[in-house]
Design a protein around this motif. Structure first.
Motif: not given
Length: 253
Positions: A69, A73, A76-77, A122, A125-126
């Motif tokens: 997870v 994150r 994507c960031h 995942l 959703h992100e």
């Protein structure tokens, strides 16, 4: 670069594989900015990024473990910070663990689902928060015709791919009202270099495969890429929740 994806930014997972790299090159050629997500092949990622930039495109390679997870994150960031909002997700990464059913332990089962289904959840959703805010987005998952056809020694993989089609339909229902389409591209037997590591007799395998198909040649990455590239465009804005089988007519139902 000019093209139908100019002004859009895509994240392609599994970007160092035969199919993922072909998708990334095509989206960049169509004018998109492309983030290349990969697991651990730094050299292949760097070579792909160089190819795209030398051809006039904009891209960055980003290593990530899509089963984790926090890694998702961070991926994507970083992509958002360096390239801008991601509005196209090509959820391609996966693995093909072959194991007889009688030897499939709960651990093996969990690993197959984590790699080939949960990782897609995942990522989507992100990223869908940003797509929702923009009122536009494309989610394209890469499934497999084996979700319909079945095959021995692949129970975990096939179950995950069938689940991925279901997830894609659910996302299409839930996100369509806010301007996001979700579709699945399900390749058939596509000739990629990785095949050489899992097939003992390529000629015999090809003969068996052609007997299943209407089109009498092996599939090529470019066949799948064409479908993905179309679904990523504005022209595909009225297509949602579909599974497009790119399989030479292997599965007709």
């Amino acid at each position: 670069m000019p093209g139908p994806l100019k002004g859009h930014t895509a994240l392609v997972t599994g970007a160092t594989g035969g199919l993922g790299s072909a998708i990334a090159r095509r989206l960049a050629a169509d004018g998109g900015t492309v983030a290349l997500a990969y697991l651990d092949n730094d050299q292949a990622a760097a070579e792909l990024a160089t190819h795209i930039t030398d051809s006039g495109g904009t891209t960055i390679p980003l290593a990530a473990n899509l089963r984790d997870v926090e890694s998702v994150r961070a991926l994507c960031h970083q992509a958002h910070e360096r390239l801008g909002p991601i509005d196209i997700l090509i959820s391609n990464a996966g693995a093909y663990p072959r194991r007889p059913w009688t030897e499939t332990t709960p651990t093996h089962w969990g690993e197959a689902l984590a790699t080939n289904l949960t990782s897609h959840y995942l990522l989507a959703h992100e990223l869908t928060h940003t797509m929702t805010a923009a009122g536009w987005g494309r989610i394209i998952t890469i499934g497999s015709v084996l979700a319909t056809a079945g095959r021995h020694n692949l129970a975990g993989y096939i179950s995950a791919k069938a689940g991925l089609e279901g997830l894609t339909r659910a996302l299409a229902r839930e996100l369509g009202p806010v301007g996001i389409t979700a579709n699945c591209v399900a390749p058939g037997s596509i000739r990629v270099p990785a095949e050489d590591t899992v097939v003992d007799d390529p000629e015999a395998m090809t003969a068996r495969q052609l007997a299943r198909q209407c089109v009498q040649r092996r599939g090529r990455p470019e066949d799948v890429v064409a479908a993905v590239a179309f679904l990523a465009t504005e022209d595909a804005g009225f297509i949602a929740g579909q599974t497009l089988r790119v399989d030479g007519g292997w599965i007709l139902g």
